[in-house]
Write a protein that holds these residues in place. Structure first.
Motif, PDB file in Angstrom:
ATOM      1  N   THR A 105      69.110  17.250  24.329  1.00  0.00           N
ATOM      2  CA  THR A 105      68.983  17.272  25.797  1.00  0.00           C
ATOM      3  C   THR A 105      68.138  18.463  26.218  1.00  0.00           C
ATOM      4  N   ALA A 106      67.653  18.409  27.448  1.00  0.00           N
ATOM      5  CA  ALA A 106      66.868  19.533  27.959  1.00  0.00           C
ATOM      6  C   ALA A 106      67.811  20.680  28.257  1.00  0.00           C
ATOM      7  N   GLY A 107      67.290  21.875  28.146  1.00  0.00           N
ATOM      8  CA  GLY A 107      68.105  23.032  28.498  1.00  0.00           C
ATOM      9  C   GLY A 107      68.373  23.003  29.990  1.00  0.00           C
ATOM     10  N   ARG A 108      69.617  23.095  30.347  1.00  0.00           N
ATOM     11  CA  ARG A 108      69.960  23.167  31.764  1.00  0.00           C
ATOM     12  C   ARG A 108      70.495  24.554  32.028  1.00  0.00           C
ATOM     13  N   SER A 109      69.975  25.168  33.052  1.00  0.00           N
ATOM     14  CA  SER A 109      70.568  26.444  33.414  1.00  0.00           C
ATOM     15  C   SER A 109      71.999  26.148  33.823  1.00  0.00           C
ATOM     16  N   GLN A 110      72.904  26.960  33.333  1.00  0.00           N
ATOM     17  CA  GLN A 110      74.308  26.700  33.677  1.00  0.00           C
ATOM     18  C   GLN A 110      74.552  26.826  35.173  1.00  0.00           C
ATOM     19  N   ARG A 111      73.565  27.432  35.879  1.00  0.00           N
ATOM     20  CA  ARG A 111      73.740  27.585  37.330  1.00  0.00           C
ATOM     21  C   ARG A 111      73.183  26.389  38.084  1.00  0.00           C
ATOM     22  N   ASP A 112      72.478  25.486  37.355  1.00  0.00           N
ATOM     23  CA  ASP A 112      71.840  24.362  38.017  1.00  0.00           C
ATOM     24  C   ASP A 112      72.788  23.154  38.034  1.00  0.00           C
ATOM     25  N   ALA A 113      73.602  23.112  39.082  1.00  0.00           N
ATOM     26  CA  ALA A 113      74.644  22.080  39.142  1.00  0.00           C
ATOM     27  C   ALA A 113      74.035  20.679  39.211  1.00  0.00           C
ATOM     28  N   ILE A 114      72.862  20.531  39.882  1.00  0.00           N
ATOM     29  CA  ILE A 114      72.253  19.194  40.026  1.00  0.00           C
ATOM     30  C   ILE A 114      71.888  18.638  38.662  1.00  0.00           C
ATOM     31  N   LYS A 115      71.244  19.477  37.844  1.00  0.00           N
ATOM     32  CA  LYS A 115      70.821  18.999  36.526  1.00  0.00           C
ATOM     33  C   LYS A 115      72.029  18.716  35.632  1.00  0.00           C
ATOM     34  N   ILE A 116      73.076  19.462  35.833  1.00  0.00           N
ATOM     35  CA  ILE A 116      74.268  19.203  35.021  1.00  0.00           C
ATOM     36  C   ILE A 116      74.888  17.863  35.439  1.00  0.00           C
ATOM     37  N   ARG A 117      74.846  17.569  36.735  1.00  0.00           N
ATOM     38  CA  ARG A 117      75.349  16.273  37.226  1.00  0.00           C
ATOM     39  C   ARG A 117      74.500  15.133  36.656  1.00  0.00           C
ATOM     40  N   GLU A 118      73.192  15.374  36.624  1.00  0.00           N
ATOM     41  CA  GLU A 118      72.259  14.385  36.090  1.00  0.00           C
ATOM     42  C   GLU A 118      72.594  14.066  34.620  1.00  0.00           C
ATOM     43  N   LEU A 119      72.914  15.120  33.906  1.00  0.00           N
ATOM     44  CA  LEU A 119      73.288  14.960  32.493  1.00  0.00           C
ATOM     45  C   LEU A 119      74.532  14.077  32.375  1.00  0.00           C
ATOM     46  N   ARG A 120      75.456  14.295  33.321  1.00  0.00           N
ATOM     47  CA  ARG A 120      76.695  13.512  33.290  1.00  0.00           C
ATOM     48  C   ARG A 120      76.384  12.023  33.481  1.00  0.00           C
ATOM     49  N   SER A 121      75.378  11.736  34.314  1.00  0.00           N
ATOM     50  CA  SER A 121      75.072  10.313  34.537  1.00  0.00           C
ATOM     51  C   SER A 121      74.542   9.657  33.253  1.00  0.00           C
ATOM     52  N   TYR A 122      73.852  10.417  32.416  1.00  0.00           N
ATOM     53  CA  TYR A 122      73.413   9.889  31.109  1.00  0.00           C
ATOM     54  C   TYR A 122      74.625   9.551  30.235  1.00  0.00           C
ATOM     55  N   PHE A 123      75.618  10.472  30.270  1.00  0.00           N
ATOM     56  CA  PHE A 123      76.769  10.276  29.384  1.00  0.00           C
ATOM     57  C   PHE A 123      77.772   9.265  29.953  1.00  0.00           C
ATOM     58  N   GLU A 124      77.541   8.873  31.209  1.00  0.00           N
ATOM     59  CA  GLU A 124      78.355   7.761  31.726  1.00  0.00           C
ATOM     60  C   GLU A 124      77.763   6.441  31.226  1.00  0.00           C
ATOM     61  N   ALA A 125      76.430   6.445  31.016  1.00  0.00           N
ATOM     62  CA  ALA A 125      75.773   5.239  30.501  1.00  0.00           C
ATOM     63  C   ALA A 125      76.092   5.043  29.012  1.00  0.00           C
ATOM     64  N   VAL A 126      76.129   6.136  28.295  1.00  0.00           N
ATOM     65  CA  VAL A 126      76.463   6.086  26.856  1.00  0.00           C
ATOM     66  C   VAL A 126      77.485   7.183  26.598  1.00  0.00           C
ATOM     67  N   THR A 127      78.706   6.811  26.306  1.00  0.00           N
ATOM     68  CA  THR A 127      79.709   7.853  26.069  1.00  0.00           C
ATOM     69  C   THR A 127      79.597   8.327  24.621  1.00  0.00           C
ATOM     70  N   PRO A 128      79.156   9.573  24.420  1.00  0.00           N
ATOM     71  CA  PRO A 128      79.040  10.057  23.044  1.00  0.00           C
ATOM     72  C   PRO A 128      80.423  10.184  22.389  1.00  0.00           C
ATOM     73  N   HIS A 129      80.462   9.997  21.073  1.00  0.00           N
ATOM     74  CA  HIS A 129      81.730  10.212  20.362  1.00  0.00           C
ATOM     75  C   HIS A 129      82.120  11.687  20.408  1.00  0.00           C
ATOM     76  N   GLU A 130      81.102  12.528  20.297  1.00  0.00           N
ATOM     77  CA  GLU A 130      81.352  13.976  20.365  1.00  0.00           C
ATOM     78  C   GLU A 130      80.239  14.615  21.194  1.00  0.00           C
ATOM     79  N   THR A 131      80.612  15.563  22.050  1.00  0.00           N
ATOM     80  CA  THR A 131      79.596  16.317  22.793  1.00  0.00           C
ATOM     81  C   THR A 131      79.769  17.793  22.442  1.00  0.00           C
ATOM     82  N   HIS A 132      78.740  18.344  21.813  1.00  0.00           N
ATOM     83  CA  HIS A 132      78.811  19.738  21.355  1.00  0.00           C
ATOM     84  C   HIS A 132      78.039  20.628  22.317  1.00  0.00           C
TER      85      HIS A 132
END
Ligand SMILES: Nc1nc2c(ncn2[C@@H]2O[C@H](COP(=O)(O)OP(=O)(O)O)[C@@H](O)[C@H]2O)c(=O)[nH]1
Ligand SMILES: [Mg+2]
Length: 409
Positions: A287-314
């Motif tokens: 995944t792209a580096g998301r600044s931990q302060r960038d809540a929008i990009k972190i939300r965007e990442l969540r939408s990817y993982f709603e489409a495909v639920t990974p077995h493990e997220t590290h």
């Protein structure tokens, strides 16, 4: 030794004599005030006595050192010596002129002040945060804290060591080390390596984390190990399309290891790409580096993982960061379903204790550690015994963590 004593009715009088006879750089060694004459204290005359020497060099070495540790006093700078107040009847006149204090004395004084302050800081710390740390474990406690173990975690470790050892054992370095190693191991929760799902079903693994921590490099290390060492079929997917270079970096690794790579730009594309890789044993998502302060990009990442639920997220974190930055990242990325933590760059860490601190505070489990830039070698499964030894090794040798890493390898 050329000590001289002068007496006068007032301090100014006595100091004037010192200055006249010994010069303006004379060093005052002591002063005292007493009374002379009179009957039963009546009509007695006050006498001020000053003992001085012409030069510090006239004193024997031992006396010179102890003088040097005191504030310099000479006939001219301060006519108000520390040991005796000026006679009450007449105020002490202002000093005639300020002479420079000897550099040697000043340096010695600065040195002793520094020592005093550092002792005070240590004592304050000890009394505030380590009231219960017994003397025999105090060095261990401070070693842990300077190795980046949070004070509260270090305190818990010390408590556990103390509870299990007798007073005699507490003074035996080997006993303390052994018990501390056990206590450390118990406080390092690990998740073990990636668990592959049933044969025929691809295991989807996602790596997330802040920018530049080593996600792509770690994906490449994992891919190479699965493919070349475990002979598994590996697929790579990147949703890091923010930087061309990032895609190229992973494409180069994919070509070298000879595994397929898909580049996706939406959750739907991710789902489709995973579908196309259904014959793989393991699919690694970078995944792209998301600044931990960038809540929008972190939300965007969540939408990817709603489409495909990974077995493990590290969650990938760099051990070169301080605990507060790491804790903030852990909290932010919790929202994307992180269930394991990978610590990278142990070869550049300031202290390994930060890993223990974060795992403890965040109640997280460690999966892998990475120890350098080499693909595929510089990665290992996070193992409590090994990490405990690393923490202890840098504690004992007081060496840089990287040296402990080399010794323990
Ligand atoms: N010293 C050291 N450098 C590393 C390690 N892992 C990655 N790096 C370096 O960190 C930099 C950023 O890595 P990259 O994988 O691009 O980070 P990303 O932005 O999180 O994908 C690169 O120069 C890597 O070689 C490690 O374990 N130790
Ligand atoms: Mg990257």
């Amino acid at each position: 030794m050329k000590l001289k004593t002068y007496q006068g009715k007032t301090m100014a009088d006595a100091l004037g004599q010192v200055k006249r006879h010994l010069g303006r750089d004379a060093v005052i060694l002591s002063t005292r005030t007493f009374t002379r004459g009179g009957v039963f204290g009546l009509c007695a005359r006050p006498v001020v006595e000053v003992t001085a020497v012409r030069d510090l060099a006239d004193l024997p070495p031992a006396m010179r050192r102890s003088r040097a540790a005191q504030p310099a006093a000479s006939a001219s700078p301060s006519p108000t010596p520390r040991e005796a107040p000026p006679p009450r009847s007449r105020p002490t006149p202002a000093p005639p002129a300020a002479a420079p204090a000897p550099v040697e004395a000043l340096m010695a004084e600065i040195g002793s002040l520094k020592h005093l302050v550092s002792n005070l800081v240590q004592e304050t710390r000890r009394s505030r945060s380590a009231q219960a740390v017994p003397g025999s474990l105090y060095d261990t406690y401070t070693g842990l804290v300077s190795g980046e173990v949070a004070e509260c975690v270090a305190q818990r470790l010390i408590d556990s060591v103390r509870a299990d050892l007798t007073e005699r054992e507490l003074h035996d370095a080997d006993c303390v080390r052994g018990r501390l190693a056990d206590a450390l191991k118990n406080m390092l929760p690990t998740a073990g390596p990636i668990q592959l799902a049933r044969p025929g079903e691809p295991t989807v693994i996602a790596l997330v984390g802040p920018t530049g921590v080593g996600k792509t490099t770690t994906v490449a290390k994992l891919a190479a190990n699965f493919c070349l060492r475990e002979k598994k079929r590996v697929g790579l997917i990147t949703i890091d399309t923010y930087r061309i270079a990032a895609v190229e970096q992973l494409r180069t690794y994919a070509q070298i290891i000879d595994v397929p790579l898909e580049i996706v730009v939406s959750p739907a594309q991710l789902r489709e790409a995973v579908g196309r890789m259904s014959d793989c044993d393991v699919i690694l998502i970078d995944t792209a580096g998301r600044s931990q302060r960038d809540a929008i990009k972190i939300r965007e990442l969540r939408s990817y993982f709603e489409a495909v639920t990974p077995h493990e997220t590290h969650l990938v974190l760099s051990s070169t960061c301080g605990a507060s930055v790491l804790m903030e990242a852990i909290e932010r990325f919790r929202g994307v379903g992180v269930d394991r933590v990978i610590f990278t760059k142990l070869d550049e860490a300031i202290g390994f204790g930060v890993i223990l601190t974060c795992l403890q505070k965040a109640n997280a489990r460690l999966s892998y550690l990475t120890t350098g830039q080499d693909v595929p070698d510089d990665i290992e499964v996070g193992e409590p015994g090994r990490l405990a030894e690393l923490i202890l090794c840098s504690l004992q040798t007081e060496q840089a963590p990287a040296a402990a890493l080399a010794m323990e390898a």
